[in-house]
Design a protein around this motif. Sequence first.
Motif, PDB file in Angstrom:
ATOM      1  N   ALA A 113      11.038   0.561  -7.468  1.00 53.98           N
ATOM      2  CA  ALA A 113      10.318   1.043  -6.283  1.00 53.98           C
ATOM      3  C   ALA A 113       9.903  -0.136  -5.399  1.00 53.98           C
ATOM      4  CB  ALA A 113       9.093   1.867  -6.701  1.00 53.98           C
ATOM      5  N   MET A 114       9.482  -1.230  -6.045  1.00 56.18           N
ATOM      6  CA  MET A 114       9.033  -2.398  -5.265  1.00 56.18           C
ATOM      7  C   MET A 114      10.189  -3.131  -4.575  1.00 56.18           C
ATOM      8  SD  MET A 114       5.791  -4.048  -7.304  1.00 56.18           S
ATOM      9  CE  MET A 114       6.578  -4.287  -8.896  1.00 56.18           C
ATOM     10  N   MET A 115      11.433  -2.830  -4.952  1.00 63.32           N
ATOM     11  CA  MET A 115      12.573  -3.403  -4.227  1.00 63.32           C
ATOM     12  C   MET A 115      12.822  -2.640  -2.927  1.00 63.32           C
ATOM     13  SD  MET A 115      15.296  -3.970  -7.280  1.00 63.32           S
ATOM     14  CE  MET A 115      14.757  -4.677  -8.847  1.00 63.32           C
ATOM     15  N   CYS A 116      12.191  -1.464  -2.793  1.00 66.47           N
ATOM     16  CA  CYS A 116      12.389  -0.646  -1.597  1.00 66.47           C
ATOM     17  C   CYS A 116      11.454  -1.132  -0.497  1.00 66.47           C
ATOM     18  CB  CYS A 116      12.137   0.823  -1.927  1.00 66.47           C
ATOM     19  SG  CYS A 116      13.266   1.443  -3.224  1.00 66.47           S
ATOM     20  N   ASP A 117      11.657  -0.617   0.723  1.00 75.78           N
ATOM     21  CA  ASP A 117      10.867  -1.111   1.857  1.00 75.78           C
ATOM     22  C   ASP A 117       9.623  -0.283   2.091  1.00 75.78           C
ATOM     23  OD1 ASP A 117      12.760  -3.246   2.944  1.00 75.78           O
ATOM     24  OD2 ASP A 117      14.047  -1.515   2.574  1.00 75.78           O
ATOM     25  N   VAL A 118       9.749   1.025   1.903  1.00 75.76           N
ATOM     26  CA  VAL A 118       8.626   1.944   2.058  1.00 75.76           C
ATOM     27  C   VAL A 118       8.513   2.690   0.743  1.00 75.76           C
ATOM     28  CG1 VAL A 118       7.830   4.019   3.286  1.00 75.76           C
ATOM     29  CG2 VAL A 118       9.017   2.196   4.554  1.00 75.76           C
ATOM     30  N   ILE A 119       7.281   2.846   0.236  1.00 74.76           N
ATOM     31  CA  ILE A 119       7.093   3.622  -0.998  1.00 74.76           C
ATOM     32  C   ILE A 119       6.198   4.816  -0.684  1.00 74.76           C
ATOM     33  CG2 ILE A 119       6.325   3.626  -3.398  1.00 74.76           C
ATOM     34  CD1 ILE A 119       6.726   0.619  -3.518  1.00 74.76           C
ATOM     35  N   LEU A 120       6.795   6.010  -0.684  1.00 75.29           N
ATOM     36  CA  LEU A 120       6.009   7.231  -0.564  1.00 75.29           C
ATOM     37  C   LEU A 120       5.790   7.750  -1.970  1.00 75.29           C
ATOM     38  CD1 LEU A 120       7.477   9.359   2.362  1.00 75.29           C
ATOM     39  CD2 LEU A 120       5.603   7.716   2.407  1.00 75.29           C
ATOM     40  N   ALA A 121       4.542   8.097  -2.282  1.00 73.80           N
ATOM     41  CA  ALA A 121       4.236   8.574  -3.628  1.00 73.80           C
ATOM     42  C   ALA A 121       3.730  10.003  -3.574  1.00 73.80           C
ATOM     43  CB  ALA A 121       3.185   7.683  -4.281  1.00 73.80           C
TER      44      ALA A 121
END
Length: 257
Positions: A113-121
């Motif tokens: 997830a931290m490799m992604c640019d935006v994290i929606l949870a």
Amino acid sequence: AEYETILVEQRGRVGWITLNRPQALNALNSQLASELAAAASAFDDDEGVGAIVLTGSERAFAAGADIKEMADKSAHEMSMQNPFAGLETFSRLRTPVVAAVAGYALGGGCELAMMCDVILAADTAVFGQPEINLGVIPGLGGTQRLPRAIGVYKAAELVLTGRTMDAAEAERAGLVSRVVPAAELLDEAGRVAEVIASKSLPVVYAAKDALRAAQQTTLAEGLRLESRVFASLFALDDQKEGMAAFREKRAPEFRHR
Ligand code: HXC
């Protein structure tokens, strides 16, 4: 391409990748890592794709690296045949990736997830780096990206104790862009990705590139990079179009979309 551990679909200008090993809570094995790299690279190479959504299931984004696959490996095997090489490729895409996280994002799942640019949870999301409980440490960026995201002291507590945090705590800590009700997660991720994909593609690449620099360079070097890239964008038709549209009080029609 035929994939066994992920589902891949393009909707408009958004590429969707769904981790799909439900029997293992989407644990990341070597096959999944290489399929994820292949699918993400194919979207990255496609000018028709302006953003990618990466998601898992309701129960788990990913519960970590596949412990059963790793358990009996030697140090030599782990270093010579890195089963997660594909995830390195994934972390270097030029296309923005929106992670849509519901349920467990643990260990390698949190790191992915931290490799992604935006994290929606989703409000059901659970984040953590429990590797210490397995006699190892995070190996896909957890000791590096987590302190940069949430601060050294909070990251140290999580990595050293292995405890998890819920979506609300993760949002307070700055690990997620936004928390949404679980039932709305995929729609909201799709909306965010569509907005990104509606912009000028080369400008989006430039913005992502500059944001990435903020995670890995000094302030002085990052500011130099930003100002060089900012100036260079004035060579693009899309900059002329964007600013002309503002003056003419109309929506811009970017060429690259
Ligand atoms: C392999 C996994 C798995 C994993 C879950 N499963 N996580 N298999 N690797 N990381 C499997 C379980 O074995 C089980 O299959 C099935 O998925 C469902 O999981 P349960 O444990 O029965 O579910 P539940 O009781 O709801 O517990 C969920 C959970 C727990 C809390 C997420 O599964 C868990 O603690 N998983 C491990 C989390 C973890 O330690 N992650 C870090 C991994 S190390 P079977 O067939 O057995 O019933 C890591 C290092 C990254 O990520 C760096 C690498 C370089």
